[in-house]
Design a protein around this motif. Structure first.
Motif, PDB file in Angstrom:
ATOM      1  N   LEU A  24       0.825   3.716   5.970  1.00 30.20           N
ATOM      2  CA  LEU A  24       1.584   4.646   5.107  1.00 30.20           C
ATOM      3  C   LEU A  24       2.155   5.707   5.853  1.00 30.20           C
ATOM      4  O   LEU A  24       3.445   5.937   5.775  1.00 30.20           O
ATOM      5  N   TYR A  25       1.617   5.611   7.222  1.00 31.01           N
ATOM      6  CA  TYR A  25       2.181   6.522   8.313  1.00 31.01           C
ATOM      7  C   TYR A  25       3.567   6.097   8.648  1.00 31.01           C
ATOM      8  O   TYR A  25       4.539   6.574   9.074  1.00 31.01           O
ATOM      9  N   VAL A  26       3.544   4.824   9.043  1.00 31.61           N
ATOM     10  CA  VAL A  26       4.608   4.217   9.598  1.00 31.61           C
ATOM     11  C   VAL A  26       5.791   4.130   8.426  1.00 31.61           C
ATOM     12  O   VAL A  26       6.995   4.347   8.778  1.00 31.61           O
ATOM     13  N   LEU A  27       5.358   3.631   7.284  1.00 31.33           N
ATOM     14  CA  LEU A  27       6.402   4.018   6.062  1.00 31.33           C
ATOM     15  C   LEU A  27       7.132   5.337   5.993  1.00 31.33           C
ATOM     16  O   LEU A  27       8.269   5.430   6.037  1.00 31.33           O
ATOM     17  N   ARG A  28       6.435   6.374   6.086  1.00 34.83           N
ATOM     18  CA  ARG A  28       6.698   7.635   5.788  1.00 34.83           C
ATOM     19  C   ARG A  28       7.494   8.219   7.020  1.00 34.83           C
ATOM     20  O   ARG A  28       8.562   8.738   6.877  1.00 34.83           O
ATOM     21  N   ASP A  29       6.704   8.051   8.145  1.00 36.86           N
ATOM     22  CA  ASP A  29       7.351   8.648   9.326  1.00 36.86           C
ATOM     23  C   ASP A  29       8.321   8.083  10.257  1.00 36.86           C
ATOM     24  O   ASP A  29       9.280   8.618  10.640  1.00 36.86           O
ATOM     25  N   ASP A  30       8.123   6.748  10.394  1.00 31.57           N
ATOM     26  CA  ASP A  30       9.051   5.866  10.876  1.00 31.57           C
ATOM     27  C   ASP A  30      10.216   5.616  10.092  1.00 31.57           C
ATOM     28  O   ASP A  30      11.184   5.459  10.658  1.00 31.57           O
ATOM     29  N   LEU A  31       9.974   4.757   9.021  1.00 32.04           N
ATOM     30  CA  LEU A  31      11.120   4.206   8.179  1.00 32.04           C
ATOM     31  C   LEU A  31      11.719   5.326   7.110  1.00 32.04           C
ATOM     32  O   LEU A  31      12.570   4.752   6.621  1.00 32.04           O
ATOM     33  N   LYS A  32      10.947   6.186   7.029  1.00 30.97           N
ATOM     34  CA  LYS A  32      11.454   7.503   6.123  1.00 30.97           C
ATOM     35  C   LYS A  32      11.502   7.044   4.534  1.00 30.97           C
ATOM     36  O   LYS A  32      12.252   7.347   3.986  1.00 30.97           O
ATOM     37  N   LEU A  33      10.532   5.892   4.239  1.00 30.79           N
ATOM     38  CA  LEU A  33      10.356   5.715   3.050  1.00 30.79           C
ATOM     39  C   LEU A  33       9.210   6.623   2.433  1.00 30.79           C
ATOM     40  O   LEU A  33       8.021   6.387   2.720  1.00 30.79           O
ATOM     41  N   ASN A  34       9.548   7.574   1.713  1.00 33.35           N
ATOM     42  CA  ASN A  34       8.680   8.431   0.999  1.00 33.35           C
ATOM     43  C   ASN A  34       8.152   8.348  -0.180  1.00 33.35           C
ATOM     44  O   ASN A  34       7.496   9.163  -0.717  1.00 33.35           O
ATOM     45  N   GLY A  41      -6.163   9.635   1.761  1.00 30.89           N
ATOM     46  CA  GLY A  41      -6.336   9.150   2.894  1.00 30.89           C
ATOM     47  C   GLY A  41      -7.534   8.472   2.922  1.00 30.89           C
ATOM     48  O   GLY A  41      -7.758   7.688   3.994  1.00 30.89           O
ATOM     49  N   LEU A  42      -8.123   8.053   1.907  1.00 31.36           N
ATOM     50  CA  LEU A  42      -9.519   7.303   1.852  1.00 31.36           C
ATOM     51  C   LEU A  42      -9.689   6.038   0.890  1.00 31.36           C
ATOM     52  O   LEU A  42     -10.653   5.496   0.873  1.00 31.36           O
ATOM     53  N   GLY A  43      -8.324   5.884   0.453  1.00 32.47           N
ATOM     54  CA  GLY A  43      -8.254   4.553  -0.575  1.00 32.47           C
ATOM     55  C   GLY A  43      -8.844   4.857  -1.813  1.00 32.47           C
ATOM     56  O   GLY A  43      -9.308   3.908  -2.539  1.00 32.47           O
ATOM     57  N   GLN A  44      -8.905   6.276  -2.221  1.00 32.07           N
ATOM     58  CA  GLN A  44      -9.605   6.394  -3.508  1.00 32.07           C
ATOM     59  C   GLN A  44      -8.662   6.771  -4.590  1.00 32.07           C
ATOM     60  O   GLN A  44      -9.166   7.159  -5.768  1.00 32.07           O
ATOM     61  N   CYS A  45      -7.478   7.134  -4.502  1.00 22.78           N
ATOM     62  CA  CYS A  45      -6.498   7.604  -5.366  1.00 22.78           C
ATOM     63  C   CYS A  45      -5.383   6.532  -5.838  1.00 22.78           C
ATOM     64  O   CYS A  45      -4.859   6.773  -6.992  1.00 22.78           O
ATOM     65  N   GLY A  46      -4.958   5.903  -4.730  1.00 25.28           N
ATOM     66  CA  GLY A  46      -3.712   4.930  -5.292  1.00 25.28           C
ATOM     67  C   GLY A  46      -2.476   5.514  -4.980  1.00 25.28           C
ATOM     68  O   GLY A  46      -1.401   4.778  -5.256  1.00 25.28           O
ATOM     69  N   LEU A  51       3.127  -3.033  -2.275  1.00 26.59           N
ATOM     70  CA  LEU A  51       2.806  -4.453  -2.323  1.00 26.59           C
ATOM     71  C   LEU A  51       2.721  -5.000  -0.839  1.00 26.59           C
ATOM     72  O   LEU A  51       3.803  -4.903  -0.123  1.00 26.59           O
ATOM     73  N   LEU A  52       1.797  -5.754  -0.596  1.00 28.67           N
ATOM     74  CA  LEU A  52       1.737  -6.797   0.621  1.00 28.67           C
ATOM     75  C   LEU A  52       1.425  -7.990   0.022  1.00 28.67           C
ATOM     76  O   LEU A  52       0.507  -8.645  -0.368  1.00 28.67           O
ATOM     77  N   ASP A  53       2.814  -8.808   0.154  1.00 33.45           N
ATOM     78  CA  ASP A  53       2.693 -10.018  -0.265  1.00 33.45           C
ATOM     79  C   ASP A  53       2.361 -10.098  -1.739  1.00 33.45           C
ATOM     80  O   ASP A  53       1.270 -11.113  -2.160  1.00 33.45           O
ATOM     81  N   LYS A  54       2.858  -9.549  -2.723  1.00 36.80           N
ATOM     82  CA  LYS A  54       2.703  -9.477  -4.030  1.00 36.80           C
ATOM     83  C   LYS A  54       1.383  -8.567  -4.345  1.00 36.80           C
ATOM     84  O   LYS A  54       0.887  -8.615  -5.639  1.00 36.80           O
ATOM     85  N   GLU A  55       0.155  -8.424  -3.364  1.00 36.04           N
ATOM     86  CA  GLU A  55      -0.906  -7.754  -3.754  1.00 36.04           C
ATOM     87  C   GLU A  55      -0.754  -6.369  -3.729  1.00 36.04           C
ATOM     88  O   GLU A  55      -0.431  -5.944  -2.455  1.00 36.04           O
ATOM     89  N   ALA A  56      -1.289  -5.574  -4.609  1.00 36.09           N
ATOM     90  CA  ALA A  56      -1.311  -4.136  -4.561  1.00 36.09           C
ATOM     91  C   ALA A  56      -2.652  -3.776  -3.620  1.00 36.09           C
ATOM     92  O   ALA A  56      -3.656  -4.037  -3.719  1.00 36.09           O
ATOM     93  N   VAL A  57      -1.963  -2.926  -2.613  1.00 39.86           N
ATOM     94  CA  VAL A  57      -2.811  -2.382  -1.629  1.00 39.86           C
ATOM     95  C   VAL A  57      -2.757  -0.802  -1.144  1.00 39.86           C
ATOM     96  O   VAL A  57      -1.525  -0.331  -1.458  1.00 39.86           O
ATOM     97  N   MET A  58      -3.618  -0.110  -0.772  1.00 39.31           N
ATOM     98  CA  MET A  58      -3.455   1.042  -0.380  1.00 39.31           C
ATOM     99  C   MET A  58      -3.177   1.523   0.842  1.00 39.31           C
ATOM    100  O   MET A  58      -3.879   1.025   1.774  1.00 39.31           O
ATOM    101  N   SER A  59      -1.957   1.878   1.258  1.00 37.27           N
ATOM    102  CA  SER A  59      -1.501   1.751   2.477  1.00 37.27           C
ATOM    103  C   SER A  59      -2.054   2.669   3.362  1.00 37.27           C
ATOM    104  O   SER A  59      -2.032   2.389   4.649  1.00 37.27           O
TER     105      SER A  59
END
Length: 152
Positions: A24-34, A41-46, A51-59
């Motif tokens: 999540l931090y890499v996407l938002r901070d480094d790649l500017k994909l917001n 931050g705990l994988g509880q809200c979604g 998608l990670l190889d077509k699987e939904a994951v909490m980044s």
């Protein structure tokens, strides 16, 4: 710091990060994909679902070092696609904070194929939370996309 090569939304990126940095931090901070949001931050809200190889994951729970050559897709990859149109047509967004994660999780379901029942859709989507209460509109948008054979 280590340099990681990531395939995000069909493009190759090199980022320097500590190996335990959440994707999540890499996407938002480094790649500017917001699109993916920081929620709990705990994988509880979604809110941070990708998608990670077509699987939904909490980044927020996925260390960048574990990505390797797998493909990462964010909500930005769904822009102007059929699923987005279904969400707009059904007015599924209210505050908009959860919608990116909802759309990504829904896309994972659409890509599985088949025709899931309403109960199966609810079960699949239950991991992602919406505090505004647009769950019924979100369900209708997913059912619309499934019914119309839409996927991004």
């Amino acid at each position: 710091m280590t340099t990681f090569r990531l395939n995000v939304n069909g493009r190759q990126h090199s980022v320097d990060a500590d190996s335990d940095t959440p994707l999540l931090y890499v996407l938002r901070d480094d790649l500017k994909l917001n699109g993916a949001k920081f929620g709990c931050g705990l994988g509880q809200c979604g809110a941070c679902t990708v998608l990670l190889d077509k699987e939904a994951v909490m980044s927020c729970l996925v260390p960048v070092a574990t990505i390797g050559t797998r493909e990462v897709r964010t909500v930005e990859s769904l822009a102007n696609g059929a699923l987005q149109r279904a969400f707009v047509d059904e007015q599924a967004a209210q505050c908009g904070y959860c919608i990116a994660g909802m759309m990504v999780r829904a896309q994972a379901l659409l890509e599985r194929g088949g025709t899931p029942s309403a109960a199966e859709i609810r079960r699949h989507m239950a991991v992602n939370l919406c505090r505004c209460g647009t769950h019924m509109r979100i369900m209708r948008a997913i059912e619309r996309a499934l019914h119309e054979g839409r996927s991004a």
